[in-house]
Design a protein around this motif. Structure first.
Motif, PDB file in Angstrom:
ATOM      1  N   LEU A 147     -12.051 -19.337  62.311  1.00  0.00           N
ATOM      2  CA  LEU A 147     -13.120 -19.597  61.358  1.00  0.00           C
ATOM      3  C   LEU A 147     -14.358 -18.935  61.930  1.00  0.00           C
ATOM      4  CD1 LEU A 147     -14.163 -20.941  58.797  1.00  0.00           C
ATOM      5  CD2 LEU A 147     -14.542 -23.032  60.120  1.00  0.00           C
ATOM      6  N   LEU A 148     -14.817 -17.874  61.257  1.00  0.00           N
ATOM      7  CA  LEU A 148     -15.815 -16.994  61.863  1.00  0.00           C
ATOM      8  C   LEU A 148     -17.220 -17.173  61.316  1.00  0.00           C
ATOM      9  CD1 LEU A 148     -13.574 -13.825  61.824  1.00  0.00           C
ATOM     10  CD2 LEU A 148     -14.038 -15.284  63.779  1.00  0.00           C
ATOM     11  N   GLY A 149     -17.406 -18.128  60.409  1.00  0.00           N
ATOM     12  CA  GLY A 149     -18.761 -18.348  59.907  1.00  0.00           C
ATOM     13  C   GLY A 149     -19.047 -17.560  58.649  1.00  0.00           C
ATOM     14  N   ARG A 150     -20.303 -17.560  58.266  1.00  0.00           N
ATOM     15  CA  ARG A 150     -20.724 -16.974  57.010  1.00  0.00           C
ATOM     16  C   ARG A 150     -20.542 -15.459  56.984  1.00  0.00           C
ATOM     17  NH1 ARG A 150     -20.787 -20.676  53.087  1.00  0.00           N
ATOM     18  NH2 ARG A 150     -21.258 -22.627  54.098  1.00  0.00           N
ATOM     19  N   THR A 151     -19.947 -14.968  55.886  1.00  0.00           N
ATOM     20  CA  THR A 151     -19.766 -13.532  55.751  1.00  0.00           C
ATOM     21  C   THR A 151     -21.086 -12.820  55.498  1.00  0.00           C
ATOM     22  OG1 THR A 151     -19.286 -13.885  53.403  1.00  0.00           O
ATOM     23  CG2 THR A 151     -17.411 -13.706  54.885  1.00  0.00           C
ATOM     24  N   ASN A 152     -22.083 -13.530  54.955  1.00  0.00           N
ATOM     25  CA  ASN A 152     -23.355 -12.865  54.654  1.00  0.00           C
ATOM     26  C   ASN A 152     -24.301 -12.864  55.845  1.00  0.00           C
ATOM     27  OD1 ASN A 152     -23.740 -15.690  54.421  1.00  0.00           O
ATOM     28  ND2 ASN A 152     -25.590 -15.386  53.223  1.00  0.00           N
ATOM     29  N   ASP A 153     -23.959 -13.566  56.917  1.00  0.00           N
ATOM     30  CA  ASP A 153     -24.788 -13.577  58.123  1.00  0.00           C
ATOM     31  C   ASP A 153     -24.311 -12.479  59.061  1.00  0.00           C
ATOM     32  OD1 ASP A 153     -26.261 -15.664  57.205  1.00  0.00           O
ATOM     33  OD2 ASP A 153     -25.185 -17.196  58.311  1.00  0.00           O
ATOM     34  N   VAL A 154     -24.786 -11.266  58.822  1.00  0.00           N
ATOM     35  CA  VAL A 154     -24.373 -10.137  59.645  1.00  0.00           C
ATOM     36  C   VAL A 154     -25.592  -9.540  60.327  1.00  0.00           C
ATOM     37  CG1 VAL A 154     -22.335  -9.585  58.282  1.00  0.00           C
ATOM     38  CG2 VAL A 154     -24.523  -8.554  57.676  1.00  0.00           C
ATOM     39  N   ALA A 155     -25.349  -8.958  61.497  1.00  0.00           N
ATOM     40  CA  ALA A 155     -26.418  -8.307  62.247  1.00  0.00           C
ATOM     41  C   ALA A 155     -26.254  -6.798  62.136  1.00  0.00           C
ATOM     42  CB  ALA A 155     -26.358  -8.736  63.712  1.00  0.00           C
ATOM     43  N   PHE A 156     -27.359  -6.103  61.880  1.00  0.00           N
ATOM     44  CA  PHE A 156     -27.351  -4.650  61.752  1.00  0.00           C
ATOM     45  C   PHE A 156     -27.923  -4.046  63.029  1.00  0.00           C
ATOM     46  CE2 PHE A 156     -27.524  -6.419  57.517  1.00  0.00           C
ATOM     47  CZ  PHE A 156     -26.590  -5.653  56.822  1.00  0.00           C
ATOM     48  N   LEU A 157     -27.110  -3.241  63.712  1.00  0.00           N
ATOM     49  CA  LEU A 157     -27.509  -2.645  64.977  1.00  0.00           C
ATOM     50  C   LEU A 157     -28.023  -1.221  64.767  1.00  0.00           C
ATOM     51  CD1 LEU A 157     -24.618  -3.956  67.257  1.00  0.00           C
ATOM     52  CD2 LEU A 157     -26.748  -5.077  66.584  1.00  0.00           C
ATOM     53  N   PRO A 158     -28.852  -0.708  65.694  1.00  0.00           N
ATOM     54  CA  PRO A 158     -29.457   0.627  65.522  1.00  0.00           C
ATOM     55  C   PRO A 158     -28.437   1.742  65.323  1.00  0.00           C
ATOM     56  CG  PRO A 158     -30.565  -0.560  67.275  1.00  0.00           C
ATOM     57  CD  PRO A 158     -29.380  -1.395  66.881  1.00  0.00           C
ATOM     58  N   SER A 159     -27.254   1.613  65.914  1.00  0.00           N
ATOM     59  CA  SER A 159     -26.229   2.646  65.795  1.00  0.00           C
ATOM     60  C   SER A 159     -25.609   2.705  64.404  1.00  0.00           C
ATOM     61  CB  SER A 159     -25.123   2.391  66.818  1.00  0.00           C
ATOM     62  OG  SER A 159     -24.459   1.168  66.513  1.00  0.00           O
ATOM     63  N   GLY A 160     -25.922   1.699  63.573  1.00  0.00           N
ATOM     64  CA  GLY A 160     -25.294   1.603  62.263  1.00  0.00           C
ATOM     65  C   GLY A 160     -24.160   0.594  62.242  1.00  0.00           C
TER      66      GLY A 160
ATOM     67  N   GLY B 105     -30.409  -0.429  73.554  1.00  0.00           N
ATOM     68  CA  GLY B 105     -31.548  -0.157  72.692  1.00  0.00           C
ATOM     69  C   GLY B 105     -31.975  -1.281  71.777  1.00  0.00           C
ATOM     70  N   LEU B 106     -31.464  -2.510  72.002  1.00  0.00           N
ATOM     71  CA  LEU B 106     -31.868  -3.632  71.162  1.00  0.00           C
ATOM     72  C   LEU B 106     -33.215  -4.171  71.618  1.00  0.00           C
ATOM     73  CD1 LEU B 106     -28.491  -5.591  70.896  1.00  0.00           C
ATOM     74  CD2 LEU B 106     -29.442  -3.958  69.279  1.00  0.00           C
ATOM     75  N   ASN B 107     -34.056  -4.514  70.671  1.00  0.00           N
ATOM     76  CA  ASN B 107     -35.344  -5.138  70.967  1.00  0.00           C
ATOM     77  C   ASN B 107     -35.194  -6.653  70.913  1.00  0.00           C
ATOM     78  OD1 ASN B 107     -37.149  -2.992  71.338  1.00  0.00           O
ATOM     79  ND2 ASN B 107     -37.120  -2.595  69.135  1.00  0.00           N
TER      80      ASN B 107
ATOM     81  N   ALA C 256     -35.832  -7.348  62.247  1.00  0.00           N
ATOM     82  CA  ALA C 256     -35.897  -5.975  61.749  1.00  0.00           C
ATOM     83  C   ALA C 256     -34.636  -5.273  62.218  1.00  0.00           C
ATOM     84  CB  ALA C 256     -37.146  -5.260  62.287  1.00  0.00           C
ATOM     85  N   PRO C 257     -34.288  -4.107  61.668  1.00  0.00           N
ATOM     86  CA  PRO C 257     -33.108  -3.391  62.161  1.00  0.00           C
ATOM     87  C   PRO C 257     -33.216  -3.150  63.670  1.00  0.00           C
ATOM     88  CG  PRO C 257     -33.864  -2.419  60.110  1.00  0.00           C
ATOM     89  CD  PRO C 257     -34.906  -3.426  60.518  1.00  0.00           C
ATOM     90  N   GLY C 258     -32.298  -3.717  64.409  1.00  0.00           N
ATOM     91  CA  GLY C 258     -32.303  -3.536  65.852  1.00  0.00           C
ATOM     92  C   GLY C 258     -33.208  -4.474  66.618  1.00  0.00           C
ATOM     93  N   SER C 259     -33.894  -5.391  65.912  1.00  0.00           N
ATOM     94  CA  SER C 259     -34.819  -6.316  66.578  1.00  0.00           C
ATOM     95  C   SER C 259     -34.381  -7.761  66.346  1.00  0.00           C
ATOM     96  CB  SER C 259     -36.249  -6.124  66.050  1.00  0.00           C
ATOM     97  OG  SER C 259     -36.730  -4.854  66.391  1.00  0.00           O
TER      98      SER C 259
END
Length: 435
Positions: A332-345, A409-411, A376-379
């Motif tokens: 059970l992996l949690g919410r599908t809409n809770d995703v993190a976007f990393l700088p690499s894409g 490169g993550l802030n 923010a993206p990457g932050s």
């Protein structure tokens, strides 16, 4: 006196009939179970196509052919007035009406016919009996939120009275409140704890700090059921150690009832009696057991309101040894809409980001709890509760873990708090994207 069963009956929820029907379903042989589920699926679709204009419009046809052609329903599809979604003959006066918490970002009001709602409670009665817990007689220590408006507050307190529950307020979880909780456990013969994982975990950490075992303070205590939030294995071990009792994982949803419950063998067993659970990929096709996908659920008995191929907003995977009659949720992996976007894409589940941080932060000082926000993206911001602020070397360790397990490169920023803000219902959302 069986007060809770009586309160259901007085509200015209036929719990006795529901328990009998549930037992009949459970007695269907394994070799006949696929036929039972197939018949119920067809019946519920045809019922709503015939009597529900909303569902007929959503379906795009008035005829059912194959299950694969049935459209997947999203929560946003249900964000319209309830009266437009009710089936003919049903209304707020002759149905159970509730509201989802909105943890997925799409809250809405829903309905169940009274027999369907009684079946949901019959499931809870049945599963709790696996651990000799009786909803009519066993005293519950309840770690839940409560409405602040006068009517909602009184209604929940009345339900607590009939349900043999003492509710612990969880909107303020400082040490002073925890001391009050401890006194209640000294004075009352609680048999089990039930509530939000994060709140119960905080209580466990409080006991750990005081070097106490709750079972020694409240000898009648036999079980702890956690629900509504993710349960991590190391948190389970901590609670088992500080409570001195088994920790059981429950997976449910207000609009559907009990989805899965951990059995005595440690398996998270799906409710296959009254629900049909699928794991689908992004194209809507079923994935093989063991593969991850969207959890999509059909309520086989709700005749008042359609929940047919309903994407609940969670992701998970079935165990390879699952069957139609005994489905086992392997992950059970949690919410599908809770995703993190990393700088690499790269896009990763937000809970993964939280978990990586968790492996470091709890060894980096007296951290009681924390959440991660993507700003923010990457932050990302780590908001944490502790007596003292994290020192620079401790922050560096967390940054290094991010780099090792995710990417460079993550802030990262850090915010120290004395208490975390919870939702109106008391839930704690461990990861939140603000992007």
């Amino acid at each position: 006196m069986n007060w809770f069963s009586l309160s259901l009956q007085l509200n015209r929820f036929p719990i006795k009939t529901a328990k009998k029907v549930l037992e009949e379903i459970r007695n269907i042989p394994e070799e006949e179970y696929k036929t039972y589920v197939g018949e119920r699926k067809r019946e519920i679709v045809e019922h709503h196509l015939k009597h529900n204009p909303f569902y007929r419009d959503f379906f795009g046809s008035s005829e059912f052919n194959t299950w694969e052609e049935v459209p997947v329903m999203q929560k946003k599809d249900l964000q319209r007035p309830l009266k437009e979604r009710f089936i003919k003959g049903f209304n707020a006066g002759n149905s159970y009406v509730g509201k989802t918490s909105g943890s997925s970002g799409h809250p809405f009001i829903f309905a169940k016919d009274k027999f369907c709602h009684a079946l949901s409670w019959a499931e809870f009665y049945d599963r709790y009996r696996w651990y000799n817990i009786d909803l009519d007689k066993s005293l519950q220590a309840r770690f839940y939120g409560i409405p602040f408006d006068q009517y909602g507050y009184f209604k929940e307190r009345l339900k607590d009275y009939f349900g043999r529950r003492y509710r612990f307020p969880i909107f303020n979880l400082n040490d002073e409140k925890m001391e009050e909780f401890l006194l209640k456990f000294q004075k009352r013969p609680f048999e089990y704890i039930n509530g939000y994982t994060s709140s119960i975990l905080l209580f466990a950490k409080f006991l750990q700090k005081k070097n106490l075992v709750l079972k020694n303070i409240c000898p009648s205590l036999r079980l702890c059921i956690v629900t509504s939030e993710m349960l991590f294995e190391e948190d389970r071990k901590l609670m088992e150690k500080t409570f001195g009792i088994p920790i059981v994982n429950e997976y449910g949803a207000s609009e559907l009832g009990l989805l899965a419950f951990q059995n005595t063998a440690g398996e998270l067993v799906l409710n296959s009696e009254t629900l049909f659970v699928e794991i689908l990929d992004e194209t809507g096709k079923a994935v093989a057991p063991g593969e991850e996908g969207r959890i999509v659920i059909t309520s086989l008995y709700n005749k008042a309101h359609p929940f047919i191929r309903y994407d609940i907003g969670d992701s998970g995977a079935l165990a390879e040894n699952s069957s139609v009659k005994k489905g086992i949720l392997k992950k059970l992996l949690g919410r599908t809409n809770d995703v993190a976007f990393l700088p690499s894409g790269k896009v990763v589940p937000g809970l993964t980001f939280y978990y990586v941080t968790k492996t470091v932060i709890e060894n980096s000082g007296n951290i009681k709890e924390f959440i991660v926000q993507q700003t923010a993206p990457g932050s990302f911001k780590v908001i944490y509760v502790s007596e003292d602020e994290l020192k620079p070397p401790q922050k560096k360790k967390i940054e290094a873990a991010m780099e090792t397990y995710l990417e460079k490169g993550l802030n990262l920023s850090f915010e120290h708090k004395l208490l975390l803000d919870r939702s109106k219902r008391g839930k704690l959302k461990q990861f939140e994207s603000l992007v």
